[in-house]
Design a protein around this motif. Structure first.
Motif, PDB file in Angstrom:
ATOM      1  N   ALA A 550       0.611 -14.129   7.196  1.00  0.00           N
ATOM      2  CA  ALA A 550      -0.847 -14.077   7.116  1.00  0.00           C
ATOM      3  C   ALA A 550      -1.372 -12.766   7.690  1.00  0.00           C
ATOM      4  CB  ALA A 550      -1.455 -15.265   7.852  1.00  0.00           C
ATOM      5  N   GLU A 551      -0.772 -12.322   8.806  1.00  0.00           N
ATOM      6  CA  GLU A 551      -1.224 -11.075   9.406  1.00  0.00           C
ATOM      7  C   GLU A 551      -0.894  -9.879   8.511  1.00  0.00           C
ATOM      8  OE1 GLU A 551      -3.175  -8.662  11.747  1.00  0.00           O
ATOM      9  OE2 GLU A 551      -3.092 -10.846  12.002  1.00  0.00           O
ATOM     10  N   GLN A 552       0.264  -9.903   7.856  1.00  0.00           N
ATOM     11  CA  GLN A 552       0.619  -8.811   6.962  1.00  0.00           C
ATOM     12  C   GLN A 552      -0.293  -8.779   5.733  1.00  0.00           C
ATOM     13  OE1 GLN A 552       4.874  -8.504   6.154  1.00  0.00           O
ATOM     14  NE2 GLN A 552       5.306  -9.501   8.124  1.00  0.00           N
ATOM     15  N   ILE A 553      -0.725  -9.943   5.274  1.00  0.00           N
ATOM     16  CA  ILE A 553      -1.677  -9.979   4.153  1.00  0.00           C
ATOM     17  C   ILE A 553      -2.990  -9.318   4.558  1.00  0.00           C
ATOM     18  CG2 ILE A 553      -3.100 -11.534   2.751  1.00  0.00           C
ATOM     19  CD1 ILE A 553      -0.689 -13.416   2.659  1.00  0.00           C
ATOM     20  N   ARG A 554      -3.427  -9.568   5.791  1.00  0.00           N
ATOM     21  CA  ARG A 554      -4.646  -8.920   6.280  1.00  0.00           C
ATOM     22  C   ARG A 554      -4.472  -7.398   6.325  1.00  0.00           C
ATOM     23  NH1 ARG A 554      -4.117 -13.328  10.013  1.00  0.00           N
ATOM     24  NH2 ARG A 554      -5.730 -14.921   9.633  1.00  0.00           N
ATOM     25  N   GLU A 555      -3.308  -6.963   6.800  1.00  0.00           N
ATOM     26  CA  GLU A 555      -3.055  -5.520   6.899  1.00  0.00           C
ATOM     27  C   GLU A 555      -3.004  -4.878   5.514  1.00  0.00           C
ATOM     28  OE1 GLU A 555       0.548  -5.456   9.077  1.00  0.00           O
ATOM     29  OE2 GLU A 555      -0.406  -5.821  11.026  1.00  0.00           O
ATOM     30  N   ARG A 556      -2.361  -5.533   4.564  1.00  0.00           N
ATOM     31  CA  ARG A 556      -2.258  -4.989   3.209  1.00  0.00           C
ATOM     32  C   ARG A 556      -3.636  -4.946   2.535  1.00  0.00           C
ATOM     33  NH1 ARG A 556       2.731  -7.935   3.790  1.00  0.00           N
ATOM     34  NH2 ARG A 556       4.453  -6.453   3.609  1.00  0.00           N
ATOM     35  N   ASP A 557      -4.447  -5.943   2.838  1.00  0.00           N
ATOM     36  CA  ASP A 557      -5.799  -5.921   2.292  1.00  0.00           C
ATOM     37  C   ASP A 557      -6.596  -4.765   2.881  1.00  0.00           C
ATOM     38  OD1 ASP A 557      -7.992  -7.515   0.738  1.00  0.00           O
ATOM     39  OD2 ASP A 557      -8.873  -7.096   2.707  1.00  0.00           O
ATOM     40  N   ALA A 558      -6.415  -4.513   4.173  1.00  0.00           N
ATOM     41  CA  ALA A 558      -7.085  -3.369   4.801  1.00  0.00           C
ATOM     42  C   ALA A 558      -6.615  -2.060   4.186  1.00  0.00           C
ATOM     43  CB  ALA A 558      -6.824  -3.379   6.308  1.00  0.00           C
ATOM     44  N   GLU A 559      -5.316  -1.998   3.860  1.00  0.00           N
ATOM     45  CA  GLU A 559      -4.778  -0.800   3.208  1.00  0.00           C
ATOM     46  C   GLU A 559      -5.441  -0.559   1.862  1.00  0.00           C
ATOM     47  OE1 GLU A 559      -0.625   0.502   1.059  1.00  0.00           O
ATOM     48  OE2 GLU A 559      -0.543  -0.883   2.744  1.00  0.00           O
ATOM     49  N   ARG A 560      -5.569  -1.591   1.077  1.00  0.00           N
ATOM     50  CA  ARG A 560      -6.208  -1.436  -0.239  1.00  0.00           C
ATOM     51  C   ARG A 560      -7.662  -1.008  -0.073  1.00  0.00           C
ATOM     52  NH1 ARG A 560      -6.056  -4.140  -5.982  1.00  0.00           N
ATOM     53  NH2 ARG A 560      -8.094  -3.497  -6.674  1.00  0.00           N
ATOM     54  N   LEU A 561      -8.331  -1.571   0.936  1.00  0.00           N
ATOM     55  CA  LEU A 561      -9.724  -1.219   1.176  1.00  0.00           C
ATOM     56  C   LEU A 561      -9.850   0.263   1.498  1.00  0.00           C
ATOM     57  CD1 LEU A 561     -12.316  -2.928   1.159  1.00  0.00           C
ATOM     58  CD2 LEU A 561     -12.150  -3.064   3.640  1.00  0.00           C
ATOM     59  N   GLN A 562      -8.929   0.789   2.322  1.00  0.00           N
ATOM     60  CA  GLN A 562      -8.976   2.222   2.644  1.00  0.00           C
ATOM     61  C   GLN A 562      -8.659   3.066   1.421  1.00  0.00           C
ATOM     62  OE1 GLN A 562      -7.244   3.835   6.089  1.00  0.00           O
ATOM     63  NE2 GLN A 562      -8.026   2.254   7.488  1.00  0.00           N
ATOM     64  N   LEU A 563      -7.735   2.594   0.596  1.00  0.00           N
ATOM     65  CA  LEU A 563      -7.441   3.318  -0.635  1.00  0.00           C
ATOM     66  C   LEU A 563      -8.698   3.456  -1.501  1.00  0.00           C
ATOM     67  CD1 LEU A 563      -3.978   2.052  -1.924  1.00  0.00           C
ATOM     68  CD2 LEU A 563      -4.656   4.427  -1.568  1.00  0.00           C
ATOM     69  N   GLU A 564      -9.404   2.366  -1.651  1.00  0.00           N
ATOM     70  CA  GLU A 564     -10.599   2.394  -2.503  1.00  0.00           C
ATOM     71  C   GLU A 564     -11.702   3.228  -1.870  1.00  0.00           C
ATOM     72  OE1 GLU A 564     -11.701  -1.571  -3.556  1.00  0.00           O
ATOM     73  OE2 GLU A 564      -9.916  -1.880  -4.799  1.00  0.00           O
ATOM     74  N   MET A 565     -11.787   3.198  -0.541  1.00  0.00           N
ATOM     75  CA  MET A 565     -12.775   4.039   0.126  1.00  0.00           C
ATOM     76  C   MET A 565     -12.484   5.519  -0.101  1.00  0.00           C
ATOM     77  SD  MET A 565     -13.321   2.165   3.789  1.00  0.00           S
ATOM     78  CE  MET A 565     -14.244   3.585   4.383  1.00  0.00           C
ATOM     79  N   ALA A 566     -11.181   5.830  -0.153  1.00  0.00           N
ATOM     80  CA  ALA A 566     -10.783   7.226  -0.356  1.00  0.00           C
ATOM     81  C   ALA A 566     -10.802   7.626  -1.815  1.00  0.00           C
ATOM     82  CB  ALA A 566      -9.393   7.453   0.227  1.00  0.00           C
ATOM     83  N   GLY A 567     -11.140   6.673  -2.707  1.00  0.00           N
ATOM     84  CA  GLY A 567     -11.198   6.985  -4.131  1.00  0.00           C
ATOM     85  C   GLY A 567      -9.862   6.974  -4.798  1.00  0.00           C
ATOM     86  N   GLY A 568      -8.843   6.316  -4.169  1.00  0.00           N
ATOM     87  CA  GLY A 568      -7.507   6.256  -4.740  1.00  0.00           C
ATOM     88  C   GLY A 568      -7.474   5.442  -6.009  1.00  0.00           C
ATOM     89  N   ASP A 569      -6.595   5.820  -6.931  1.00  0.00           N
ATOM     90  CA  ASP A 569      -6.421   5.094  -8.196  1.00  0.00           C
ATOM     91  C   ASP A 569      -5.253   4.136  -8.048  1.00  0.00           C
ATOM     92  OD1 ASP A 569      -6.187   4.126 -10.714  1.00  0.00           O
ATOM     93  OD2 ASP A 569      -6.137   6.085 -11.724  1.00  0.00           O
ATOM     94  N   LEU A 570      -5.565   2.849  -7.904  1.00  0.00           N
ATOM     95  CA  LEU A 570      -4.510   1.872  -7.696  1.00  0.00           C
ATOM     96  C   LEU A 570      -3.598   1.738  -8.899  1.00  0.00           C
ATOM     97  CD1 LEU A 570      -6.487  -0.855  -5.787  1.00  0.00           C
ATOM     98  CD2 LEU A 570      -4.724   0.626  -4.872  1.00  0.00           C
TER      99      LEU A 570
END
Length: 610
Positions: A550-570
């Motif tokens: 559960a904690e790793q899912i939270r961390e991975r979600d935070a990672e995706r959020l930072q990617l999108e904030m930085a304008g990354g193309d998933l």
């Protein structure tokens, strides 16, 4: 070959019925006209007065009436005897007042069209019998059946179903042979048979149905349970029909008798597909029954009667509802929804024609009037919804936000706000709560909460609510656009306050982060993560492993959020795992699902709306 040709012809008719419904109903619903009008139009198009694919709509109508029967059975399953008893005032009090008023007024209206008194009375009483099928379908589409206003309408419909019995007896009295001794004796015999049938049905339902379903459930044969459910519905309907009573009333009583059974939900699930198909077939056959030739020959009388009777009935229902304590909005809605004639009018008109009270032409005219009123009802309801003024909510006992202050201003006291406020109130934090839902405010007061009325999107309301001195402002409203507007106002006008906002999805979270809020959380994210953690534990996973995942899912979600904030193309990073390193984001190790095959997730595999 002849048998094959006949079978092929019948199959073509079935395909035509299904095709007409599949085409017309979604089309009419797409344009907001409702499914009922779609069925009517489809029936008219393929019936004897349209394309002529069917020549005997009455035969289909008799079969399709089983849809109404099953509808009443399902409603009966939701009506426990205690609940039905609590509606006795609505059934017998409100129902009697409405029916008596409408019968008198509609008879006078019909008499104004030059009809003899007997004929006017038959036409009026037939029109008084509201269409159970149309009204229940409209209420179901709006989700109003279980609400108090909907329950009152259901109560009146039930009383009207009971009324068909004395009306048929009255028609027999009005016939040319009404004075004969044999006729009087047969009427008393009919009454006795009807009463005996009701008592017999109650006894069977009380003592035999539950044991029967227990035996069938023990056999674990699903198809037999379905057959038994159909047997109960159709058997009760047949018993009432043979006794001279309403089939729908018999099915309703059977449903009530099974409403407290442990098999109630299973029976309802088994009946539902048949109910839906047959009810649609009923509406189709009503559309087929509209004789355009009769309408064309007598259109001044028919159109005049339709408009006059619908207007008079709606007015009578409105007046009775107001006298009995309903609000203006509820009374007007009831009048509009119940302003048509119904399917039991066809039975009454046919009995009157058989008894010699009305002739064949009058029967055809009255039938056309009822069918047109049923077809017009969805349009009238739609017009009422469009033009009616919104209901005025009483502000009695509600305090508006003015001159307030507090450490925390909480905006929105729905499900999210109620839970969020508990931590603050548990620590005796001085919280000011505002909401613009008056019903919610009244409901919260019953549980000891003090909520002030106020619209958080207005700057003057925020000032009056103490936003200028608040240390924190919590935005818990149930609308993303409204939340964005409040964030904009608070960011510019009240920078001293910490801003915490309820988010709706990742896209909304990004907007809030860019707006500079101090804290945001998606309304369903944490609960869903905890749900998944609990599911793993129930499947035998170790508690620590489930918590780590559960904690790793939270961390991975935070990672995706930072990617999108930085304008990354998933999409371009489809091969990047969640373990990829980003500045400020911990690098978790890939996790494995306990007792399942190992799996490394990619960043683009997180749903975009999570």
């Amino acid at each position: 070959m002849a048998v094959e040709a006949a079978a092929s012809s019948e199959l073509v008719k079935v395909v035509a019925l299904l095709g007409a419904a599949v085409v017309m109903v979604p089309l009419f619903r797409r344009f907001g006209l409702g499914s009922v009008l779609g069925y009517f139009t489809a029936g008219l198009a393929i019936g004897p007065f349209g394309l002529g694919w069917f020549s005997d709509p009455q035969a289909i109508l008799h079969t399709a009436e089983l849809g109404v029967v099953m509808f009443l059975f399902v409603i009966g399953l939701e009506m426990r005897p205690s609940h039905l008893w609590s509606l006795r005032k609505e059934i017998f009090g409100l129902g009697t007042a409405q029916i008596a008023t409408c019968a008198i007024v509609l008879t006078l209206v019909a008499k104004l069209f030059g009809l003899p008194w007997q004929v006017a009375f038959i036409g009026a009483t037939g029109f008084v019998l509201t269409s159970t099928a149309v009204v229940m379908q409209l209420l179901a589409e709006r989700g109003d059946i279980a609400l108090p206003p909907g329950q009152k309408i259901v109560s009146i419909l039930l009383f009207e179903d009971l009324l068909i019995v004395p009306l048929l007896a009255l028609v027999a009295f009005m016939g040319p042979s009404a004075g004969s001794a044999d006729g009087e004796g047969s009427r008393w015999l009919s009454v006795a048979i009807g009463a005996g049938a009701v008592v017999g049905l109650v006894l069977v339902g009380r003592f035999l149905l539950n044991p029967l379903f227990r035996i069938l459930a023990a056999a674990k044969a699903r198809e037999v349970m379905t057959a038994a459910a159909l047997l109960v519905v159709l058997g009760a309907a047949l018993l009432m029909q043979l006794s001279g009573l309403s089939m729908a009333m018999g099915a309703f009583l059977a449903g009530v008798l099974l409403s407290e059974s442990t098999f109630r939900h299973q029976i309802e699930a088994d009946i539902e597909p048949f109910r839906g198909i047959l009810l649609g077939l009923f509406f189709l056959s009503v559309g087929m029954a509209l004789d355009l030739g009769v309408v064309a020959r007598n259109w001044p009388l028919i159109v005049g009667l339709v408009l006059a009777l619908m207007a008079a009935k709606a007015l009578c229902i409105y007046v009775v509802a107001r006298v009995m304590g309903s609000s203006h909005a509820q009374a007007l809605d009831r009048g509009v929804v119940m302003a048509q004639g119904g399917e039991f009018a066809f039975v009454l008109f046919a009995a009157a024609a058989s008894a010699g009270v009305i002739d064949v032409d009058i029967n055809a005219n009255f039938t056309a009037v009822v069918v047109l009123s049923m077809a017009l009802t969805p349009l009238v309801v739609l017009a009422h919804k469009h033009f009616a003024a919104p209901a005025v909510v009483s502000m009695e006992g509600v305090e508006t936000a003015e001159g307030l202050s507090g450490s925390v201003l909480l905006i929105g006291f729905g499900r999210f706000g109620q839970v969020a406020s508990q931590s603050l109130l548990a620590r005796d934090v001085d919280v000011t709560i505002i909401d613009n839902d008056v019903e919610m405010i009244h409901s919260a007061e019953r549980f000891g909460f003090k909520i002030y009325y106020g619209d958080g999107t207005r700057l003057d309301v925020l000032h009056a609510s103490g936003a200028g001195s608040a240390r924190a402002i919590a935005v818990c409203v149930n609308d993303a656009a409204e939340a964005d507007r409040i964030v904009e106002l608070v960011s510019h006008e009240f920078p001293q306050a910490k801003l915490l906002v309820r988010s709706f999805d990742r896209e909304h979270s990004l907007r809030l982060i860019h707006a500079g809020v101090d804290f945001q959380i998606r309304e369903t994210f944490e609960s869903a993560v905890m749900f998944g953690q609990a599911a793993l534990m129930e499947l035998g996973a170790d508690e620590d492993d489930a918590r780590d995942i559960a904690e790793q899912i939270r961390e991975r979600d935070a990672e995706r959020l930072q990617l999108e904030m930085a304008g990354g193309d998933l999409r371009a990073g489809a091969h990047m795992t969640f373990g990829s390193s980003l500045p400020g984001v911990p690098t978790p190790t890939p996790f494995t699902v306990p007792k399942r095959q190992s799996r490394t997730l990619n960043a683009d595999q997180v749903p975009p709306e999570a």
